[in-house]
Motif scaffolding. Sequence first.
Motif, mmCIF file in Angstrom:
data_model
loop_
_atom_site.group_PDB
_atom_site.id
_atom_site.type_symbol
_atom_site.label_atom_id
_atom_site.label_comp_id
_atom_site.label_asym_id
_atom_site.label_seq_id
_atom_site.Cartn_x
_atom_site.Cartn_y
_atom_site.Cartn_z
ATOM 1 N N LEU A 138 42.315 -27.675 50.750
ATOM 2 C CA LEU A 138 41.484 -27.453 49.565
ATOM 3 C C LEU A 138 41.782 -28.483 48.475
ATOM 4 N N LEU A 139 43.044 -28.863 48.339
ATOM 5 C CA LEU A 139 43.391 -29.901 47.369
ATOM 6 C C LEU A 139 42.604 -31.183 47.643
ATOM 7 N N LEU A 140 42.595 -31.624 48.888
ATOM 8 C CA LEU A 140 41.902 -32.874 49.228
ATOM 9 C C LEU A 140 40.401 -32.759 48.993
ATOM 10 N N THR A 141 39.810 -31.660 49.421
ATOM 11 C CA THR A 141 38.361 -31.535 49.259
ATOM 12 C C THR A 141 37.980 -31.286 47.803
ATOM 13 N N ASP A 142 38.821 -30.596 47.057
ATOM 14 C CA ASP A 142 38.550 -30.398 45.634
ATOM 15 C C ASP A 142 38.721 -31.706 44.860
ATOM 16 N N VAL A 353 39.416 -33.521 59.089
ATOM 17 C CA VAL A 353 40.342 -34.620 58.813
ATOM 18 C C VAL A 353 41.280 -34.277 57.666
ATOM 19 N N ALA A 354 40.943 -33.266 56.881
ATOM 20 C CA ALA A 354 41.806 -32.853 55.769
ATOM 21 C C ALA A 354 42.773 -31.736 56.155
ATOM 22 N N THR A 355 42.630 -31.187 57.365
ATOM 23 C CA THR A 355 43.510 -30.103 57.806
ATOM 24 C C THR A 355 44.902 -30.654 58.105
ATOM 25 N N PRO A 356 45.962 -30.057 57.577
ATOM 26 C CA PRO A 356 47.313 -30.556 57.864
ATOM 27 C C PRO A 356 47.618 -30.554 59.357
ATOM 28 N N ALA A 357 48.398 -31.506 59.797
ATOM 29 C CA ALA A 357 48.781 -31.613 61.205
ATOM 30 C C ALA A 357 49.455 -30.326 61.656
#
Length: 383
Positions: A138-142, A353-357
């Motif tokens: 959510l941080l990355l997409t926000d 692509v934003a989901t943590p490994a």
Amino acid sequence: MNFAEIYLGIRKQSEQICAPLQPEDYVVQPIADVSPPKWHLGHTTWFFETFILLPYSPFYNVFNADYNFVFNSYYESVGKRVIRTDRGNLSRPSVNDIYAYRSYVDEAMLNLLATDISEEMLEVLLLGFNHEQQHQELLLTDIKYILGHNPLFPIYAEDYVEHTKITPVPNPMLHVAEGLYAIGHEGGGFCFDNELGRHQVYVNEFSISSTLVSNSEYQAFIADGGYQDFRHWHAEGWEWVNNFNITAPMYWYKLDGQWLHYTLAGLKPLQTDAPVSHVSYYEAYAFASWKSMRLPTEFEWEVAAQKMDWGERWEWTESAYLPYPGFNKAPGALGEYNGKFMVNQKVLRGASVATPAGHGRISYRNFFHPHLRWQYTGIRLAR
């Protein structure tokens, strides 16, 4: 398993995501669905303080008693809170205050993790790890929404990669035979409660694409007047298109006859062989209709997942977000985590692509309202 190392690694990752930001970026909330980055940092800290330190560390003193009101997200059991739309009004606590709060809680957590951990606490700890990883996405997409709606289109990170090339395959459709299939989380390892209740589902014979829909395929839909042809849209979707003048996926811009899109690396020419992203369920459904195909159900997706590549985009399915057979909400506040949202939402499968490994898995069930598209959402077709 060294839980202290896992804890520190996850906590540092959240802060690394925010490292490229300017102080002003931490506070912005352009829409209700996008929370300020500093709120995410505070909320994930509040989660560990509230659900682990307070019940399991007898001598712990809260950092600031007012933070329960500021950083509680939606837990009715934990008390009153700032309403979601007002998170962007929180000029205080400052960014420095939030990082001091994180350091304070981290120190207390490491002291607690150096002691014997009960099975009860371990269950909440693993939920806390996965909860913070959800907020990292959510941080990355926000952050992308905040920067991508700035008229200067600022760059988050010049080397950030949002997609890979879709390579055409000779036989793009995978065939799956009809039959009974087991659905839901299986075996050990963490899962959310909405994945539990492994059960049998009868699935008719179907075919599903081995690849996601590409930007070039979606361009053809636009060029053919897809956004102007009501025949491909649900009535609610058609109303959404017209009310908000939707003519392309989020972050797409046509300038001097050329399609561009905003990425975390800045405004770039549209990569035509990349998977389309930032589309709503309404758009995914309309595109599938235009192609004389459909979206897969979440059960079809799970059955076929082992045979296809997934993980670049959250993939809209035709399934409503509903409980599995035997679903039970946990007692107390943690029972509010998933169950109360099982209405008026669509299931998305996969990861992005934003989901943590290591955070994705085949049984993972994401869910959003049909009009939302600020996440890395994409399309896979079925028939």
